[in-house]
Design an enzyme around this catalytic site. Structure first.
Site, PDB file in Angstrom:
ATOM      1  N   THR A  14       0.846  -1.197   0.000  1.00 52.94           N
ATOM      2  CA  THR A  14       0.000   0.000   0.000  1.00 52.94           C
ATOM      3  C   THR A  14       0.882   1.249   0.000  1.00 52.94           C
ATOM      4  O   THR A  14       0.657   2.185  -0.775  1.00 52.94           O
ATOM      5  CB  THR A  14      -0.926   0.000   1.240  1.00 52.94           C
ATOM      6  OG1 THR A  14      -1.739  -1.174   1.184  1.00 52.94           O
ATOM      7  CG2 THR A  14      -1.809   1.228   1.294  1.00 52.94           C
TER       8      THR A  14
ATOM      9  N   ASN B 207      -7.064  -9.963  -6.334  1.00 54.37           N
ATOM     10  CA  ASN B 207      -7.069 -10.608  -5.018  1.00 54.37           C
ATOM     11  C   ASN B 207      -8.413 -11.216  -4.637  1.00 54.37           C
ATOM     12  O   ASN B 207      -8.487 -12.052  -3.751  1.00 54.37           O
ATOM     13  CB  ASN B 207      -6.628  -9.617  -3.937  1.00 54.37           C
ATOM     14  CG  ASN B 207      -7.447  -8.353  -3.944  1.00 54.37           C
ATOM     15  OD1 ASN B 207      -7.517  -7.652  -4.950  1.00 54.37           O
ATOM     16  ND2 ASN B 207      -8.093  -8.055  -2.841  1.00 54.37           N
TER      17      ASN B 207
ATOM     18  N   GLN C 202      -0.300 -10.174  -5.414  1.00 53.15           N
ATOM     19  CA  GLN C 202      -0.778 -11.559  -5.320  1.00 53.15           C
ATOM     20  C   GLN C 202       0.070 -12.542  -6.137  1.00 53.15           C
ATOM     21  O   GLN C 202      -0.133 -13.747  -6.039  1.00 53.15           O
ATOM     22  CB  GLN C 202      -2.246 -11.652  -5.781  1.00 53.15           C
ATOM     23  CG  GLN C 202      -3.234 -10.981  -4.842  1.00 53.15           C
ATOM     24  CD  GLN C 202      -3.403 -11.697  -3.495  1.00 53.15           C
ATOM     25  OE1 GLN C 202      -3.062 -12.874  -3.343  1.00 53.15           O
ATOM     26  NE2 GLN C 202      -3.917 -10.999  -2.503  1.00 53.15           N
TER      27      GLN C 202
ATOM     28  N   SER D 150       4.120  -7.209  -0.969  1.00 51.40           N
ATOM     29  CA  SER D 150       4.025  -7.273   0.491  1.00 51.40           C
ATOM     30  C   SER D 150       4.473  -8.661   0.933  1.00 51.40           C
ATOM     31  O   SER D 150       3.944  -9.670   0.444  1.00 51.40           O
ATOM     32  CB  SER D 150       2.564  -7.086   0.940  1.00 51.40           C
ATOM     33  OG  SER D 150       2.293  -5.744   1.247  1.00 51.40           O
ATOM     34  N   ALA D 151       5.420  -8.701   1.883  1.00 53.46           N
ATOM     35  CA  ALA D 151       5.992  -9.986   2.306  1.00 53.46           C
ATOM     36  C   ALA D 151       4.967 -10.949   2.913  1.00 53.46           C
ATOM     37  O   ALA D 151       5.083 -12.165   2.773  1.00 53.46           O
ATOM     38  CB  ALA D 151       7.108  -9.735   3.308  1.00 53.46           C
ATOM     39  N   HIS D 152       3.946 -10.390   3.580  1.00 53.28           N
ATOM     40  CA  HIS D 152       3.006 -11.279   4.288  1.00 53.28           C
ATOM     41  C   HIS D 152       2.138 -12.098   3.331  1.00 53.28           C
ATOM     42  O   HIS D 152       1.450 -13.028   3.749  1.00 53.28           O
ATOM     43  CB  HIS D 152       2.149 -10.488   5.278  1.00 53.28           C
ATOM     44  CG  HIS D 152       1.117  -9.589   4.657  1.00 53.28           C
ATOM     45  ND1 HIS D 152      -0.205  -9.965   4.544  1.00 53.28           N
ATOM     46  CD2 HIS D 152       1.207  -8.357   4.128  1.00 53.28           C
ATOM     47  CE1 HIS D 152      -0.876  -8.964   3.977  1.00 53.28           C
ATOM     48  NE2 HIS D 152      -0.041  -7.981   3.712  1.00 53.28           N
TER      49      HIS D 152
ATOM     50  N   THR E  32      14.789   4.730  10.193  1.00 53.13           N
ATOM     51  CA  THR E  32      15.628   3.554  10.437  1.00 53.13           C
ATOM     52  C   THR E  32      14.954   2.289   9.903  1.00 53.13           C
ATOM     53  O   THR E  32      13.779   2.042  10.174  1.00 53.13           O
ATOM     54  CB  THR E  32      15.912   3.439  11.958  1.00 53.13           C
ATOM     55  OG1 THR E  32      16.488   4.660  12.374  1.00 53.13           O
ATOM     56  CG2 THR E  32      16.845   2.281  12.265  1.00 53.13           C
TER      57      THR E  32
ATOM     58  N   CYS F 171     -17.677  -7.353   4.243  1.00 49.88           N
ATOM     59  CA  CYS F 171     -18.710  -7.284   5.279  1.00 49.88           C
ATOM     60  C   CYS F 171     -18.301  -6.230   6.291  1.00 49.88           C
ATOM     61  O   CYS F 171     -17.275  -6.359   6.949  1.00 49.88           O
ATOM     62  CB  CYS F 171     -18.818  -8.646   5.952  1.00 49.88           C
ATOM     63  SG  CYS F 171     -20.268  -8.778   6.960  1.00 49.88           S
TER      64      CYS F 171
END
Ligand code: PLP
Length: 373
Positions: A72, A151, A179, A199-201, A237, A325
């Site tokens: 993002t 996604n 994705q 994004s790593a997650h 940092t 939702c």
């Protein structure tokens, strides 16, 4: 109760090796990468080794990778800087993009009066390329921002073709690759892409780490001002352990890509088969979708829509809806709204997204759960 996680497009379980890597860095390499003493140098080495590793796996140079907190942030920076610094006057996007893109574009339109065009979406969930070509024929410095893999439904963009068309029309191409990074091979230098984000997650890495790819030769201005971190583009940092975890996660994703893609593809096929066997009138939303996302329209009544996720959650099964939702109210998904008829939009759609940690038993449990509703 065994908990079952089938919401891997939202986020993924962190691999144990990634956790070990991060713990090692937290314990042993706590130096500030900007410090010149040995502690700092050691942290800096981890950062730059991670950058080289990410770049190698993505098929680009280390200088083209800028670490961020997530995709993002990377998308916000790139799109804002494209308007402010590269003097982009018009953005072409689509209505099925992630909100990280959609709301940034809307904000730029409001703040700077840039022109925004939305390319048409086909029933398959992909963009209408003929319409894109028509839109690109208009004059004015243009940036196209389109996602690689959607996604919600998993529709896949032909990035090679779209990028080529953009460049033929002198437009910049920003691709939201959130994705697909870690789930598909990339060679960014061989692709007609100017900007990409991750994004790593989403690939079994930690939350709080992501990166932007900015093609060599494109000069953006800083997103955050302060120190000289990230070539002065993103001051502050660096989160060394997060970056090290992200690099490790990407390395492992590509090391195991072939076998894990097969496992996941098999699970998706099995799930689709079982759903069709048990609920004859089920429909798949989108076509030729990515191997880890299955979005289905369930042949259930409208009244059951609000209860499905809750019921499955009570059974320990985590999936998500094609519909967002919000505080109990049912708002149709902005993606499904583009491809489904009005009456189908009222019915429940379910996004099931897989990882290599899933098993056929997880899918059997989901089918049982749905049968009980
Ligand atoms: N783009 C896509 C396609 C996504 O799926 C997501 C996350 O859901 C994002 C962007 C934003 O990622 P993050 O929330 O990690 O910044």
């Amino acid at each position: 109760m065994k908990k079952i996680y089938l919401d891997n497009a939202a986020t993924t379980q962190v691999r144990q090796e990634v956790i070990n890597e991060m713990i090692g860095v937290l314990q042993n390499d706590f130096g500030n990468p900007s410090s010149t003493h040995s502690f700092g140098r050691s942290a800096k080495t981890i950062l730059e080794t991670s950058r080289k590793s990410v770049a190698k796996l993505m098929g680009c140079n280390a200088q083209e990778i800028i670490f961020t907190a997530n995709a993002t942030e990377a998308t916000n920076w790139i799109l804002k800087s494209a308007v402010n610094d590269l003097k982009v006057e018009r953005i072409i996007t689509s209505k099925v993009e992630h909100h990280a893109t959609l709301y940034t574009v809307k904000n730029l339109q409001k703040q700077f009066g840039i022109e925004v065009d939305y390319v048409n979406i086909l029933p398959s969930g992909t963009i209408d390329i003929t319409h894109l070509v028509t839109l690109l024929a208009k004059s004015g410095k243009t940036l196209v921002t389109l996602m690689h893999v959607n996604n919600e439904i998993g529709a896949v963009l032909d990035i090679e073709k779209v990028g080529r068309i953009c460049h033929q029309h002198d437009a910049l191409f920003h691709c939201d690759t959130v994705q697909s990074v870690g789930k598909k091979e990339f060679n960014l230098h061989e692709l007609p892409i100017d900007f990409a984000v991750a994004s790593a997650h989403k690939f079994h890495g930690p939350k709080g780490a992501g990166f932007a790819y900015v093609k060599k030769g494109i000069v953006l201005q800083p997103f955050l001002y302060g120190g000289e971190q990230e070539k002065g583009l993103r001051a502050g940092t660096e989160a060394v352990h997060q970056v090290a975890g992200m690099a490790k996660a990407l390395e492992l994703s590509y090391e195991h890509l072939v076998e894990e893609r097969q496992t996941i593809s098999d699970l998706k096929s099995y799930c689709e088969e079982q759903l069709k066997l048990n609920f004859q009138e089920i429909k798949v939303n989108g076509s030729d979708t990515f191997y880890n996302i299955l979005n289905v329209l369930l042949p259930f009544s409208e009244e059951k829509t609000a209860m499905i996720l809750f019921n499955l959650d009570m059974k320990g099964i985590a999936v998500s809806r094609g519909s967002a939702c919000q505080s109990g109210s049912v708002k149709p998904s902005h993606v499904l709204s583009e491809i489904l008829a009005e009456e189908d939009l009222k019915k429940p759609s379910l996004r099931i997204s897989f990882s290599h940690y899933n098993t056929k038993e997880d899918i059997d449990a989901l089918i049982d759960g749905l049968k009980g509703i």
